[in-house]
Design a protein around this motif. Structure first.
Motif, short mmCIF file in Angstrom:
data_model
loop_
_atom_site.label_atom_id
_atom_site.label_comp_id
_atom_site.label_asym_id
_atom_site.label_seq_id
_atom_site.Cartn_x
_atom_site.Cartn_y
_atom_site.Cartn_z
N GLU A 1 -0.10 3.98 -2.43
CA GLU A 1 -1.60 4.56 -2.29
C GLU A 1 -1.03 5.54 -1.16
O GLU A 1 -1.83 6.60 -1.04
N LEU B 1 -4.77 2.07 5.02
CA LEU B 1 -3.24 2.02 4.52
C LEU B 1 -2.22 1.62 5.61
O LEU B 1 -1.37 1.00 5.04
N ARG C 1 0.84 -1.27 -0.14
CA ARG C 1 0.00 -0.05 -0.09
C ARG C 1 0.82 1.30 0.05
O ARG C 1 0.32 2.47 0.12
#
Length: 104
Positions: free
Chosen positions: A16, A81, A13
């Motif tokens: 992101e 996240l 992640r």
């Protein structure tokens, strides 16, 4: 005062997380500044995140942000996240990293 924190991105992640921080809402940035933060820098090494916050009073900063809708929304996004999140609980202000050494 200066506070150092460690959080951790979930595996896979990282991109992101980086992208989210290119889009921090202006309303949240202003709330952080109004809460007494003068500087907040985050470094990432793989999944590990290291924050350094320079502020008037870290406990007061957390308190000022805890109930704000823009921060609640942001923290929900970050919770998706992160494996290790920023702690806005009553005990969160005491969870900074201990200083081991500083250039004299």
């Amino acid at each position: 005062m200066r506070v150092a924190l460690h959080t951790r991105v979930k595996p896979g992640r990282e991109s992101e997380y980086d992208q989210a921080h290119r889009e921090v809402p202006a309303e949240l940035v202003e709330a952080i500044k109004r809460g007494g933060a003068h500087e907040w820098t985050i470094w990432r090494s793989g999944q590990d995140l290291f924050h350094v916050i320079e502020c008037d009073d870290y406990e007061a900063l957390l308190s000022s942000l805890a109930g704000l809708p823009v921060n609640i929304t942001w923290q929900a996004r970050m919770a998706e996240l992160l494996e290790v999140t920023h702690d806005y609980s009553e005990d969160g202000a005491g969870k900074g990293l201990p200083a081991v050494w500083r250039l004299p």
